[in-house]
Design an enzyme around this catalytic site. Structure first.
Site, short mmCIF file in Angstrom:
data_model
loop_
_atom_site.label_atom_id
_atom_site.label_comp_id
_atom_site.label_asym_id
_atom_site.label_seq_id
_atom_site.Cartn_x
_atom_site.Cartn_y
_atom_site.Cartn_z
N ASP A 107 -72.17 -17.37 51.54
CA ASP A 107 -71.62 -17.71 50.23
C ASP A 107 -71.97 -19.14 49.84
O ASP A 107 -72.22 -19.43 48.66
CB ASP A 107 -70.10 -17.55 50.25
CG ASP A 107 -69.68 -16.08 50.30
OD1 ASP A 107 -70.54 -15.21 50.09
OD2 ASP A 107 -68.49 -15.82 50.55
N ARG A 160 -51.47 -38.75 50.88
CA ARG A 160 -50.24 -38.95 50.11
C ARG A 160 -50.17 -37.89 49.01
O ARG A 160 -51.18 -37.30 48.62
CB ARG A 160 -50.22 -40.34 49.47
CG ARG A 160 -51.39 -40.61 48.54
CD ARG A 160 -51.32 -42.00 47.94
NE ARG A 160 -52.51 -42.31 47.17
CZ ARG A 160 -52.74 -41.92 45.91
NH1 ARG A 160 -51.84 -41.19 45.29
NH2 ARG A 160 -53.85 -42.25 45.29
N THR A 176 -60.70 -15.63 46.62
CA THR A 176 -60.77 -15.32 48.05
C THR A 176 -61.25 -16.51 48.86
O THR A 176 -61.55 -16.37 50.06
CB THR A 176 -61.71 -14.12 48.29
OG1 THR A 176 -62.99 -14.40 47.70
CG2 THR A 176 -61.14 -12.85 47.69
#
Length: 288
Positions: A69, A154, A184
């Site tokens: 991918d 933070r 996904t």
């Protein structure tokens, strides 16, 4: 589909890439197709090629991407639009966007070139950043747009509007706006839902929100989503599909809409989305 010219982009960092590439080239030429590839792919074959990724996108009707991918996402960002149809051959990890693997690619290629294929049109995100109300940066994403805290550990505050209406101010590590394709990926790991490719929606998912009632929100893909770091928030970053981040200044406004362009992924006819989902996520369908 009468794809007479087929482009190939391969990830040379993958083990066995050159061997698989040679086999794919032979298979495509055996099916009577002209095969073209970019410089990096040509170098894996020991050939000197002048074509860039953009050139390959413009000249082919079908693009075959060898990798996972990540390779396909990189090709989309380096290529041009309108894009050719894209078939991924996976030798990465999950491969949600790919339609074949090293063992079945020859059969899949033959079926696809005979027209036995599913064409899945995927929405893209169009992103524009305004500084002092003036557009100064734009981009496009297939999976997701992420506004996050950058290097500092933070919580940051992000004001979010949907179609000009205030949704909330998130106190979180960041925020993901994902397409169905990207649902996904990062959004899923952050607790977001899986969206079908043709669902016509986007999902807004906070990353580690400080308020437990902050959960993913699904919005129509025709909506305009704006994200603005609070005025005192420095060090916030914008990332598209996991690529190099853009540093945002306090008050910068990021506007996210559906792109006018789309990407057409090619899958074999016997591989619908929910079959891919079940295979990749290893859902057995049985009670444990």
């Amino acid at each position: 589909m009468d794809w007479k010219t087929v482009g190939i982009i391969a990830n040379g960092a993958k083990v066995g890439a050159s061997g698989l590439l040679r086999t794919v080239v032979v298979a495509l030429r055996g099916l009577g197709r002209e095969v073209i590839y970019d410089r990096a792919t040509g170098s894996l074959l020991g050939e000197s090629v002048d074509l860039t990724v953009k050139n390959v996108f413009r000249r082919c009707g079908l693009l075959v991407v060898l990798g996972g991918d990540g390779t396909l996402l990189q090709a989309v960002h380096e290529g041009s639009f309108p894009a050719p149809h894209v078939l991924g051959i996976n030798f990465g990890t999950l491969g949600f966007l790919t339609g074949a693997g090293p063992d079945d690619f020859a059969q899949v290629l033959e079926e696809v070139l005979e027209g036995k294929a599913i064409i899945s049109e995927r929405s893209l995100l169009s992103v524009e950043v305004l500084r002092d109300r003036v557009p100064f940066w734009s981009g496009r994403a297939l999976n997701e747009v992420v506004v996050s805290r950058g290097e500092r550990s933070r919580v940051i505050r992000l004001e979010v509007e949907i179609d000009g209406v205030m949704l909330t101010e998130y106190n979180a590590d960041g925020l993901i706006v994902a397409t169905p394709t990207g649902s996904t990926a990062y959004s899923l790991s952050a607790g977001g839902p899986v969206l079908a490719p043709d669902s016509g929606v986007f999902v807004v998912t906070p990353i580690c929100p400080h308020v437990l009632t902050n959960r993913s929100v699904i919005v129509n893909e025709r909506s305009s989503i704006t994200v603005r770091p609070s005025a005192d928030q420095a060090g916030v970053c914008l990332t598209l599909d996991g690529r190099d981040p853009l540093s945002l200044e306090p008050g910068d406004l990021t506007r996210i809409r559906r792109s006018r362009q789309a990407l057409r992924l090619v899958f074999p006819s016997g591989l619908p989305f929910f079959e891919v989902l079940r295979q990749k996520l290893k859902w057995s369908g049985k009670v444990v």
